[in-house]
Write a protein that holds these residues in place. Structure first.
Motif, mmCIF file in Angstrom:
data_model
loop_
_atom_site.group_PDB
_atom_site.id
_atom_site.type_symbol
_atom_site.label_atom_id
_atom_site.label_comp_id
_atom_site.label_asym_id
_atom_site.label_seq_id
_atom_site.Cartn_x
_atom_site.Cartn_y
_atom_site.Cartn_z
ATOM 1 N N ARG A 167 0.887 -0.956 0.075
ATOM 2 C CA ARG A 167 0.020 0.157 0.300
ATOM 3 C C ARG A 167 0.875 1.323 -0.037
ATOM 4 N N VAL A 168 0.649 2.293 -0.686
ATOM 5 C CA VAL A 168 1.384 3.393 -0.973
ATOM 6 C C VAL A 168 0.977 4.675 -0.849
ATOM 7 N N GLY A 169 1.216 5.781 -0.145
ATOM 8 C CA GLY A 169 0.869 6.741 0.189
ATOM 9 C C GLY A 169 1.768 7.947 -0.257
ATOM 10 N N ILE A 170 1.264 9.088 -0.923
ATOM 11 C CA ILE A 170 2.294 9.841 -1.379
ATOM 12 C C ILE A 170 1.654 11.454 -1.365
ATOM 13 N N ASN A 171 2.357 12.325 -0.762
ATOM 14 C CA ASN A 171 2.315 13.777 -0.464
ATOM 15 C C ASN A 171 3.230 14.759 -0.731
ATOM 16 N N THR A 172 2.750 15.967 -1.045
ATOM 17 C CA THR A 172 3.674 16.876 -1.593
ATOM 18 C C THR A 172 3.458 18.018 -0.484
ATOM 19 N N GLY A 173 4.672 18.782 -0.381
ATOM 20 C CA GLY A 173 4.534 19.887 0.634
ATOM 21 C C GLY A 173 6.099 20.373 1.022
ATOM 22 N N MET A 174 6.268 21.239 1.974
ATOM 23 C CA MET A 174 7.392 21.345 2.482
ATOM 24 C C MET A 174 8.122 20.567 3.626
ATOM 25 N N ALA A 175 9.579 20.155 3.714
ATOM 26 C CA ALA A 175 9.945 19.485 4.445
ATOM 27 C C ALA A 175 11.386 19.922 4.708
#
Length: 695
Positions: free
Chosen positions: A612-620
């Motif tokens: 199962r795969v989770g993807i997210n975009t943002g600042m880090a």
């Protein structure tokens, strides 16, 4: 059609158009003396006119009469003789170079010579008992004809006009001869025409035509000076001076009567004009030892380019000859005799060309060898395999250094051409000489790694270049092996981007980080714990390796960097540490590809857990985290945490992405909304989507 507005320097010193511009800006004399020379030249031009003014202003005191026909006849015949020699020499150069300007300039001198001779023969008591119209106007008419030819010769003749003039060369010469014969017949046969009749009291003139001739000579002088500015030449400046003096003589000849000092002055100006050209030709002949190139600088730009091409051809032939001599030995016959015959050079010129060829050959040899060194250094920086590096380097080096051979150490020995060398043969890293070659050691970390065999050089420079080549190859060999070791070591533990980034900038391994936008991908195996309880540890490891072997290439192929393996889970970053365009899309494609590969594995292994795969975009916050002794590249921040939460919510075999990721991908993403989700640690709900496909 090419004009004469540009052109290389005079033919005796071939150059490029760039050098021509330099020559125009930096004439033969140093800049400090150039203004002085101009002032002196202008002074000499002004003095005759000043003298004419004084004679005309004070006729009774200064402009006295001196009638002496024998002296006049001798002076005129001498001037005519000088002009005949110059005219024939320039005419010969025109035929040899097939040049229109040289042809016209030769006609200037031949016209002056013919009319001056007829003027001399018309001197009273020589053929005719008294003066005549022909005696008075013969010389001005000759100068008028010459002024027209001088003016045309100074024009920037194009290729078509020049060919038209050359095509009519015989007609022009024949026309001049016919004109001279007719003038002589009409002016020297008494009673035949008015030209042989006595002139009016005070003498005859050609009137305003004298001023026309003076203007034409003046324009010709200015035009020729412009050519001299583009390609400075002693012959051109002498021609400028001659035209200027002839212009003044036309002015002086307007004022009569005969036999006064003002009348003698313009004869003196004629003498100075042609003597100046003759003297310049003589000086250049003494300098070069031949008359072949005396007037080449006067030629059209197209002709000068042809001459330059021939000199280049001679130089290339000489360089090739010198190279062949180097290959076959020094017993080959000299080239000087053949060049002298082919290009009509004197022994002195051929000897100079011989020395120039040797210098050029040496310079080219040096350039080739330095170029080979640069290429070897460039190849050492691109991470080639050792075998490819040595093959490419050897092929390039042989073009410059000849029969070069390289051998690598095997079993503690280096074999080259049936000869073996060991560490003891290169004491102090000194080369070994033998068999017509010099063998230099190649070292890696100070240890013998191979040897380079180079033909024995003829100069100390050759020895230094061979030693430099050996040093460069040693560095290249060491770099190739270092790259291979680093690639093997680094890329088994980190992504290619991180490895390449650290190799290029080791400072990036320092502790610390920076805030960047990235896309984080979390993946783990749903049901891993229950699966682990049912099977042996060996089966667990086998299953994990099969999944990761399939998943890792999917991440790397899309530019991702895997920063963590935690049991059955992995974390990959996109747009960190290396910048990446469309990082959200690339992460999504990697997630779909992982699921497709995992599906194949699960299909053949019932009971295996599913990704199962989770993807997210943002600042880090991205950087190196740990201690000086042990550190790791990682990312921290809300964007990464949310990606982990998405992965935990995803059903096996699916990819869940955040709203920012979907927004950056755009319409290419085919999704199914999950609605607002309440995630652990988040006060507000978060939108998420199941990614089903990408266009």
């Amino acid at each position: 059609m090419q004009g004469d507005s540009t052109g290389p320097p005079e033919a005796t010193v071939p150059s490029t158009e760039k050098n021509e511009r330099i020559a125009a800006a930096d004439p033969y004399l140093p800049p400090a003396t150039q203004p002085i020379r101009s002032v002196v030249w202008a002074f000499h031009m002004i003095v005759p006119l000043l003298g004419l003014w004084l004679l005309l202003a004070f006729p009774e005191q200064l402009n006295i009469e001196w009638e002496h026909p024998p002296s006049h006849f001798a002076l005129i015949v001498a001037i005519a003789g000088v002009n005949v020699v110059l005219g024939l020499m320039i005419s010969q150069a025109a035929s040899r170079r097939d040049d229109a300007r040289l042809l016209l300039v030769s006609l200037v001198f031949l016209a002056c010579a013919g009319f001056f001779l007829l003027h001399g023969l018309a001197t009273p008591t020589i053929i005719l008992a008294k003066g005549s119209y022909g005696f008075d106007i013969g010389q001005p008419v000759g100068l008028l004809v010459a002024s027209v030819l001088a003016f045309v010769s100074s024009l920037p003749l194009g290729e078509r006009a020049a060919k038209a003039v050359i095509a009519r060369a015989d007609l022009l010469r024949a026309g001049l001869i016919v004109l001279l014969v007719l003038w002589g017949w009409a002016s020297l046969v008494e009673g035949l025409t008015p030209l042989s009749a006595p002139p009016p009291k005070g003498g005859a003139t050609i009137g305003f035509l004298s001023w026309v001739g003076a203007a034409l000579f003046g324009v010709a002088a200015l035009q020729t000076f412009r050519i001299h500015r583009r390609r400075p030449s002693a012959m051109l400046i002498s021609l400028v001076t001659a035209y200027a003096l002839l212009c003044e003589s036309m002015i002086a000849g307007f004022f009569r009567p005969n036999w006064l000092l003002s009348w003698w002055e313009w004869h003196l100006l004629l003498t100075m004009a042609f003597a100046f050209v003759a003297y310049s030709a003589y000086i250049q002949f003494r300098r070069e030892g031949s008359s072949q190139g005396l007037f080449d600088s006067v030629a059209l730009a197209a002709t000068v380019r042809r001459i330059q091409a021939r000199y280049d051809e001679a130089l290339e032939e000489l360089v090739g000859h010198l190279r062949r001599m180097g290959e076959r030995g020094a017993d080959e016959a000299p080239l000087a005799t053949r060049l002298a015959g082919k290009f009509r050079l004197t022994e002195g010129q051929a000897a100079v060309l011989d020395r120039a060829g040797e210098a050029l050959a040496a310079e080219r040899e040096l350039s080739l060898r330095l170029g080979a060194l640069v290429d070897v250094g460039r190849r050492a920086r691109v991470g080639l395999r050792e075998e490819d590096l040595l093959h490419d380097a050897l092929e390039r080096v042989r073009q410059a250094y000849g029969e070069v051979r390289i051998g690598l150490v095997h079993g503690g020995r280096v074999e080259i051409g049936g000869r073996a060398y060991g560490v003891a043969d290169f004491e102090g890293d000194e080369p070994v000489t033998g068999g017509g070659a010099v063998v230099h050691p190649l070292t890696v970390k100070g240890v013998l790694a191979g040897a380079l065999e180079v033909p024995v050089g003829t100069t100390r420079q050759d020895e230094a270049l061979a030693a430099t080549l050996a040093s460069q190859l040693s560095i290249a060999l060491e770099n190739a092996r270092l790259y291979r070791e680093l690639e093997t070591l680094f890329r088994q533990y980190m992504s290619p981007d991180v490895a390449a980034s650290l190799l290029a900038d080791p400072g990036q391994a320092a502790l610390g980080g920076s805030l960047v936008e990235l896309t984080a991908l979390f993946a783990d195996l749903k049901g891993f714990t229950s699966f682990s309880e049912k099977v042996s540890p060996g089966e667990i490891v086998e299953m994990l390796n099969r999944y990761h072997t399939a998943a890792v290439p999917c991440v790397l192929r899309h530019g991702g960097t895997i920063v963590q393996f935690v049991g059955d889970a992995l974390l990959a970053l996109f747009n960190a540490p290396a910048e990446q365009e469309r990082h959200a899309e690339m992460a999504a494609r990697a997630g779909l590809a992982m699921q497709a590969e995992a599906e194949k594995i699960a299909a053949g292994n019932p009971g295996y857990p599913r990704f199962r795969v989770g993807i997210n975009t943002g600042m880090a916050l991205v950087g190196n985290i740990g201690s000086p002794e042990l550190r790791g590249f990682n990312a921290m921040g809300d964007a990464v945490n949310v990606a982990a939460r998405f992965e935990a919510l995803a059903t096996p075999g699916t990819v869940v992405i955040g709203a920012t990721t979907r927004e950056q991908i755009g319409d290419a993403a085919k999704v199914r909304p999950l609605g607002p989700l309440t995630l652990k640690g988040k006060e507000r709900s978060v939108e998420a989507f199941v990614l089903t496909a990408l266009d």
